[in-house]
Design an enzyme around this catalytic site. Structure first.
Site, PDB file in Angstrom:
ATOM      1  N   CYS A 151       0.825  -1.212   0.000  1.00 49.01           N
ATOM      2  CA  CYS A 151       0.000   0.000   0.000  1.00 49.01           C
ATOM      3  C   CYS A 151       0.857   1.260   0.000  1.00 49.01           C
ATOM      4  O   CYS A 151       0.666   2.160  -0.816  1.00 49.01           O
ATOM      5  CB  CYS A 151      -0.933  -0.023   1.205  1.00 49.01           C
ATOM      6  SG  CYS A 151      -1.911   1.464   1.365  1.00 49.01           S
ATOM      7  N   CYS A 172      -1.496   1.776  -3.063  1.00 50.12           N
ATOM      8  CA  CYS A 172      -2.471   2.857  -2.876  1.00 50.12           C
ATOM      9  C   CYS A 172      -1.842   4.254  -2.839  1.00 50.12           C
ATOM     10  O   CYS A 172      -2.308   5.168  -3.518  1.00 50.12           O
ATOM     11  CB  CYS A 172      -3.247   2.687  -1.570  1.00 50.12           C
ATOM     12  SG  CYS A 172      -3.357   1.017  -0.934  1.00 50.12           S
ATOM     13  N   LYS A 202       0.130   5.412  -5.990  1.00 50.20           N
ATOM     14  CA  LYS A 202      -0.895   5.440  -7.049  1.00 50.20           C
ATOM     15  C   LYS A 202      -1.736   6.714  -6.959  1.00 50.20           C
ATOM     16  O   LYS A 202      -1.934   7.434  -7.929  1.00 50.20           O
ATOM     17  CB  LYS A 202      -1.761   4.171  -6.906  1.00 50.20           C
ATOM     18  CG  LYS A 202      -2.812   3.947  -7.933  1.00 50.20           C
ATOM     19  CD  LYS A 202      -4.197   4.406  -7.587  1.00 50.20           C
ATOM     20  CE  LYS A 202      -4.805   4.014  -6.299  1.00 50.20           C
ATOM     21  NZ  LYS A 202      -5.469   2.727  -6.260  1.00 50.20           N
ATOM     22  N   TYR A 211      -9.093  -2.927 -11.542  1.00 49.84           N
ATOM     23  CA  TYR A 211      -8.958  -1.518 -11.159  1.00 49.84           C
ATOM     24  C   TYR A 211      -7.540  -1.000 -11.320  1.00 49.84           C
ATOM     25  O   TYR A 211      -7.327   0.164 -11.653  1.00 49.84           O
ATOM     26  CB  TYR A 211      -9.528  -1.267  -9.757  1.00 49.84           C
ATOM     27  CG  TYR A 211      -8.638  -1.655  -8.600  1.00 49.84           C
ATOM     28  CD1 TYR A 211      -7.787  -0.728  -8.012  1.00 49.84           C
ATOM     29  CD2 TYR A 211      -8.668  -2.937  -8.078  1.00 49.84           C
ATOM     30  CE1 TYR A 211      -6.976  -1.074  -6.938  1.00 49.84           C
ATOM     31  CE2 TYR A 211      -7.868  -3.291  -7.007  1.00 49.84           C
ATOM     32  CZ  TYR A 211      -7.019  -2.365  -6.440  1.00 49.84           C
ATOM     33  OH  TYR A 211      -6.212  -2.703  -5.391  1.00 49.84           O
ATOM     34  N   GLU A 254      -6.827   2.243 -13.513  1.00 47.15           N
ATOM     35  CA  GLU A 254      -6.249   3.429 -12.874  1.00 47.15           C
ATOM     36  C   GLU A 254      -4.959   3.855 -13.578  1.00 47.15           C
ATOM     37  O   GLU A 254      -4.742   5.040 -13.841  1.00 47.15           O
ATOM     38  CB  GLU A 254      -5.974   3.139 -11.399  1.00 47.15           C
ATOM     39  CG  GLU A 254      -7.269   3.040 -10.593  1.00 47.15           C
ATOM     40  CD  GLU A 254      -7.054   2.629  -9.139  1.00 47.15           C
ATOM     41  OE1 GLU A 254      -7.958   2.870  -8.327  1.00 47.15           O
ATOM     42  OE2 GLU A 254      -6.007   2.058  -8.814  1.00 47.15           O
ATOM     43  N   HIS A 280     -27.016  21.553  -0.449  1.00 45.75           N
ATOM     44  CA  HIS A 280     -27.112  22.202  -1.756  1.00 45.75           C
ATOM     45  C   HIS A 280     -26.140  23.375  -1.859  1.00 45.75           C
ATOM     46  O   HIS A 280     -25.975  24.103  -0.880  1.00 45.75           O
ATOM     47  CB  HIS A 280     -28.554  22.708  -1.927  1.00 45.75           C
ATOM     48  CG  HIS A 280     -28.790  23.347  -3.246  1.00 45.75           C
ATOM     49  ND1 HIS A 280     -28.908  22.608  -4.410  1.00 45.75           N
ATOM     50  CD2 HIS A 280     -28.919  24.643  -3.592  1.00 45.75           C
ATOM     51  CE1 HIS A 280     -29.092  23.443  -5.413  1.00 45.75           C
ATOM     52  NE2 HIS A 280     -29.109  24.682  -4.950  1.00 45.75           N
ATOM     53  N   GLU A 310     -26.241  15.591  -3.502  1.00 45.93           N
ATOM     54  CA  GLU A 310     -27.637  15.791  -3.086  1.00 45.93           C
ATOM     55  C   GLU A 310     -28.587  14.899  -3.879  1.00 45.93           C
ATOM     56  O   GLU A 310     -29.687  14.583  -3.433  1.00 45.93           O
ATOM     57  CB  GLU A 310     -28.056  17.266  -3.159  1.00 45.93           C
ATOM     58  CG  GLU A 310     -28.156  17.871  -4.526  1.00 45.93           C
ATOM     59  CD  GLU A 310     -28.439  19.382  -4.450  1.00 45.93           C
ATOM     60  OE1 GLU A 310     -29.522  19.746  -3.983  1.00 45.93           O
ATOM     61  OE2 GLU A 310     -27.563  20.173  -4.857  1.00 45.93           O
TER      62      GLU A 310
HETATM   63  C1  LIG Z   1      -1.009  -0.705  -7.665  1.00 44.50           C
HETATM   64  C2  LIG Z   1      -1.860  -1.018  -6.465  1.00 44.50           C
HETATM   65  C3  LIG Z   1      -2.815  -0.115  -6.043  1.00 44.50           C
HETATM   66  C4  LIG Z   1      -3.601  -0.379  -4.938  1.00 44.50           C
HETATM   67  N1  LIG Z   1      -4.542   0.545  -4.568  1.00 44.50           N
HETATM   68  C5  LIG Z   1      -5.316   0.309  -3.499  1.00 44.50           C
HETATM   69  C6  LIG Z   1      -6.274   1.275  -3.078  1.00 44.50           C
HETATM   70  O1  LIG Z   1      -6.418   2.335  -3.692  1.00 44.50           O
HETATM   71  N2  LIG Z   1      -7.008   1.012  -1.975  1.00 44.50           N
HETATM   72  C7  LIG Z   1      -6.862  -0.162  -1.271  1.00 44.50           C
HETATM   73  O2  LIG Z   1      -7.553  -0.350  -0.267  1.00 44.50           O
HETATM   74  N3  LIG Z   1      -5.977  -1.109  -1.659  1.00 44.50           N
HETATM   75  C8  LIG Z   1      -5.198  -0.897  -2.750  1.00 44.50           C
HETATM   76  N4  LIG Z   1      -4.270  -1.834  -3.121  1.00 44.50           N
HETATM   77  C9  LIG Z   1      -4.208  -3.116  -2.375  1.00 44.50           C
HETATM   78  C10 LIG Z   1      -3.423  -2.977  -1.081  1.00 44.50           C
HETATM   79  O3  LIG Z   1      -2.143  -2.448  -1.371  1.00 44.50           O
HETATM   80  C11 LIG Z   1      -3.300  -4.337  -0.411  1.00 44.50           C
HETATM   81  O4  LIG Z   1      -4.583  -4.895  -0.253  1.00 44.50           O
HETATM   82  C12 LIG Z   1      -2.636  -4.238   0.963  1.00 44.50           C
HETATM   83  O5  LIG Z   1      -1.368  -3.682   0.859  1.00 44.50           O
HETATM   84  C13 LIG Z   1      -2.550  -5.621   1.601  1.00 44.50           C
HETATM   85  O6  LIG Z   1      -1.869  -5.539   2.820  1.00 44.50           O
HETATM   86  P1  LIG Z   1      -1.107  -6.827   3.400  1.00 44.50           P
HETATM   87  O7  LIG Z   1      -0.648  -6.457   4.767  1.00 44.50           O
HETATM   88  O8  LIG Z   1      -1.936  -8.032   3.244  1.00 44.50           O
HETATM   89  O9  LIG Z   1       0.140  -7.059   2.442  1.00 44.50           O
HETATM   90  P2  LIG Z   1       1.265  -6.085   1.889  1.00 44.50           P
HETATM   91  O10 LIG Z   1       0.937  -4.669   2.113  1.00 44.50           O
HETATM   92  O11 LIG Z   1       1.530  -6.549   0.504  1.00 44.50           O
HETATM   93  O12 LIG Z   1       2.515  -6.409   2.811  1.00 44.50           O
HETATM   94  C14 LIG Z   1       3.160  -7.641   2.783  1.00 44.50           C
HETATM   95  C15 LIG Z   1       4.620  -7.435   3.132  1.00 44.50           C
HETATM   96  O13 LIG Z   1       5.225  -8.675   3.414  1.00 44.50           O
HETATM   97  C16 LIG Z   1       6.570  -8.656   2.949  1.00 44.50           C
HETATM   98  N5  LIG Z   1       7.005 -10.054   2.828  1.00 44.50           N
HETATM   99  C17 LIG Z   1       6.558 -10.991   1.959  1.00 44.50           C
HETATM  100  N6  LIG Z   1       7.134 -12.186   2.224  1.00 44.50           N
HETATM  101  C18 LIG Z   1       7.954 -11.987   3.287  1.00 44.50           C
HETATM  102  C19 LIG Z   1       8.807 -12.849   4.051  1.00 44.50           C
HETATM  103  N7  LIG Z   1       8.888 -14.162   3.791  1.00 44.50           N
HETATM  104  N8  LIG Z   1       9.517 -12.315   5.064  1.00 44.50           N
HETATM  105  C20 LIG Z   1       9.433 -10.981   5.366  1.00 44.50           C
HETATM  106  N9  LIG Z   1       8.619 -10.143   4.691  1.00 44.50           N
HETATM  107  C21 LIG Z   1       7.889 -10.638   3.675  1.00 44.50           C
HETATM  108  C22 LIG Z   1       6.461  -7.893   1.636  1.00 44.50           C
HETATM  109  O14 LIG Z   1       7.713  -7.336   1.270  1.00 44.50           O
HETATM  110  C23 LIG Z   1       5.418  -6.822   1.979  1.00 44.50           C
HETATM  111  O15 LIG Z   1       6.022  -5.625   2.418  1.00 44.50           O
HETATM  112  C24 LIG Z   1      -3.440  -1.597  -4.221  1.00 44.50           C
HETATM  113  C25 LIG Z   1      -2.483  -2.521  -4.633  1.00 44.50           C
HETATM  114  C26 LIG Z   1      -1.700  -2.242  -5.736  1.00 44.50           C
HETATM  115  C27 LIG Z   1      -0.683  -3.246  -6.177  1.00 44.50           C
END
Ligand SMILES: Cc1cc2nc3c(=O)[nH]c(=O)nc-3n(C[C@H](O)[C@H](O)[C@H](O)COP(=O)(O)OP(=O)(O)OC[C@H]3O[C@@H](n4cnc5c(N)ncnc54)[C@H](O)[C@@H]3O)c2cc1C
Length: 462
Positions: free
Chosen positions: A43, A48, A51, A180, A184, A439, A444
């Site tokens: 994110c 997010c 973006k 999306y 986007e 308004h 609205e």
């Molecule tokens: C281009 C794009 C735009 C987006 N826009 C939106 C939006 O506008 N609104 C919205 O709500 N969501 C959006 N999302 C989705 C959102 O980013 C994800 O749903 C959210 O980040 C998920 O959070 P998470 O904690 O599950 O995983 P992540 O945020 O992906 O975090 C997982 C972390 O784990 C780390 N990791 C992985 N494996 C290991 C390991 N073995 N050891 C140590 N670290 C590890 C990774 O490096 C990463 O930093 C977007 C996604 C993308 C790709």
């Protein structure tokens, strides 16, 4: 659990992992969290946040053009991609530091390392060549863009991760995908002056959204100059001697562009983490299987966020983290509620949506009322921009409950957030009707559409 190094060890420092680590540490638990790349996760670092910053950047040309109708003369504007990338980098580094500091400030310990599970209570930190033990383990490793190895020339393509940091802004780009992220980015690149083509195999972009919005957004994007080719798939990508790329589509058309971006889905990060070794159950797409409380089939191992492939959104990962802490550490079993989630697509114009689409509602309810307003928003009157706003409510005719609210137009995402509350509360159309309008606003319309535009009774539109 005094026998272990930590009460909780979190793998993955993204939206879900950081929240769980911070809140559990603030409860006085001994918490460790490992992040292999950058704290903040998808994110903050490549989702997010960057973006949305790029969306803002790409909107300026329209603002400059619209200003004329309001009496402004704007000198010819120029754009510098490198400045945008550098400023974005500064902002995400600031946020990254805050995320890390918040965990540490609550008493948690952060590790910059990849983590692998070697036993249900043992984690190996590859970056430190060190093993730690934990009573509870939370997997929050997120997902990544799906690759496309079967596509000849896939090695020439980029994904959303790379799109944020291109050395140069391309003159022409082809984006494959209809979700999306693809939509986007198509709007971002077009707004920044890139000749943009969106290629999608389905019949209409944004498959899970209301069809009215999908069609109207498609038309509006095309009117702006974005080429959208549905029912199309890339057959191969080849590099030309001049460094540009040729992409052959199933229609027989060849596009010549500077970049091909694939946005064809995201897959969970579950490989090479020792999960098979300890027998963690997975779904057919490689996501971690969890119960209603985010617990895996191994009692002390939990998983939240994108790695579970439930709803891939930041607020959902955060909500699942909060529920996990309630369940695991506060003796208050809490199942995350995935029903009626408001969401936005930061296209141009924007989509804000919550609840059932018309098509879904018609499948589930015998009598559905549709309230629909399509109009030119006030800000486009003097600007002369030929762009319609669409506001639509989907109502159950029997109970009068508002089942869905769908908006296409300026600030639709902000409106969806507020509409999430009455829809979650199960309010009726009569509650909307009793509400005084603000308004003059576009919103609205939500409380002034007194008569259904049409109804769908037993599948038939009346
Ligand atoms: C281009 C794009 C735009 C987006 N826009 C939106 C939006 O506008 N609104 C919205 O709500 N969501 C959006 N999302 C989705 C959102 O980013 C994800 O749903 C959210 O980040 C998920 O959070 P998470 O904690 O599950 O995983 P992540 O945020 O992906 O975090 C997982 C972390 O784990 C780390 N990791 C992985 N494996 C290991 C390991 N073995 N050891 C140590 N670290 C590890 C990774 O490096 C990463 O930093 C977007 C996604 C993308 C790709």
């Amino acid at each position: 659990m005094a026998g272990y190094d930590y009460d909780l060890f979190v793998i993955g420092g993204g939206s879900g992992g950081v929240r769980a680590a911070r809140v559990a540490a603030a409860l006085g638990k001994r918490v460790g969290i490992a992040e292999e790349y950058r704290f903040g996760g998808t994110c903050v670092i490549r989702g997010c946040v960057p973006k949305k910053l790029y969306v803002y950047a790409s909107q300026f040309p329209e603002h400059f053009a619209d200003a004329a109708g309001y009496g402004w003369t704007v000198p010819e504007a120029t754009f510098d991609w490198q400045t945008l990338v550098a400023n974005k980098d500064r902002e995400i580094s600031r946020l990254e530091a805050i995320y890390k500091k918040n965990v540490e400030g609550s008493g948690g310990e952060t590790f910059h390392s990849r983590a692998v599970i070697v036993d249900p209570h043992v984690i190996h930190l590859l970056g430190e060549d060190r093993t730690v033990t934990a009573d509870q383990i939370l997997i929050a490793t997120g997902g990544r863009p799906a690759a496309h190895p079967a596509l000849p020339g896939h090695e020439h393509c980029i994904f959303s991760n790379e799109a944020f940091d291109l050395k140069e802004l391309p003159k022409a780009i082809m984006i494959e995908g209809g979700g999306y992220i693809a939509v986007e980015f198509a709007n971002i690149f077009h707004g920044l002056g890139v000749d943009t083509t969106l290629v999608y195999r389905g019949k209409e972009i944004l498959s899970r959204f209301d069809m009215d919005l999908r069609r109207t957004l498609h038309e509006t994007m095309e009117k702006k100059g974005i080429k959208i080719l549905c029912h199309s798939v890339t057959e191969w990508v080849r590099k030309r001697p001049d460094g540009r790329l040729d992409a052959l589509l199933t229609s027989g058309k060849t596009l010549t562009v500077d970049q091909v971006m694939l946005a064809i889905g995201r897959i969970p990060n579950t490989e090479n983490m020792g999960l098979e070794g300890i027998g963690i159950e997975m779904t057919p797409v490689g996501a971690i299987k969890v119960d209603d409380y985010s617990r895996t089939n191994i009692d002390n191992i939990w998983a939240i966020g994108d790695v579970t492939n439930r709803v891939q959104l930041t607020p959902v990962a955060i909500h699942e983290a909060m529920c996990f802490v309630e369940t695991a550490f506060k003796d208050n079993p809490s199942a995350p509620d995935h029903d009626t989630i408001a969401t936005a697509v930061f296209s141009q114009p924007e989509i804000g949506t919550v609840g059932l689409s018309e098509d879904e509602a018609v499948k589930r309810f015998a009598d559905v009322e549709i309230y629909r307003a399509s109009f030119r928003p006030m800000r486009h009157t003097l600007s002369g921009r030929d762009e319609k706003m669409l506001i639509k409510l989907v109502v159950d005719g029997a109970s009068r409950k508002v089942l869905g609210a769908h908006i296409l137009g300026p600030d639709a995402g902000e409106m969806a957030q507020l509409l999430g509350i009455p829809l979650k509360a199960g309010l009726t159309k009569d509650d909307f009707d009793r509400t005084m309008a603000v308004h003059p606003t576009a919103a609205e319309e939500l409380v002034t559409m007194y008569k259904p535009t049409y109804r769908v009774t037993n599948g038939e539109r009346i």
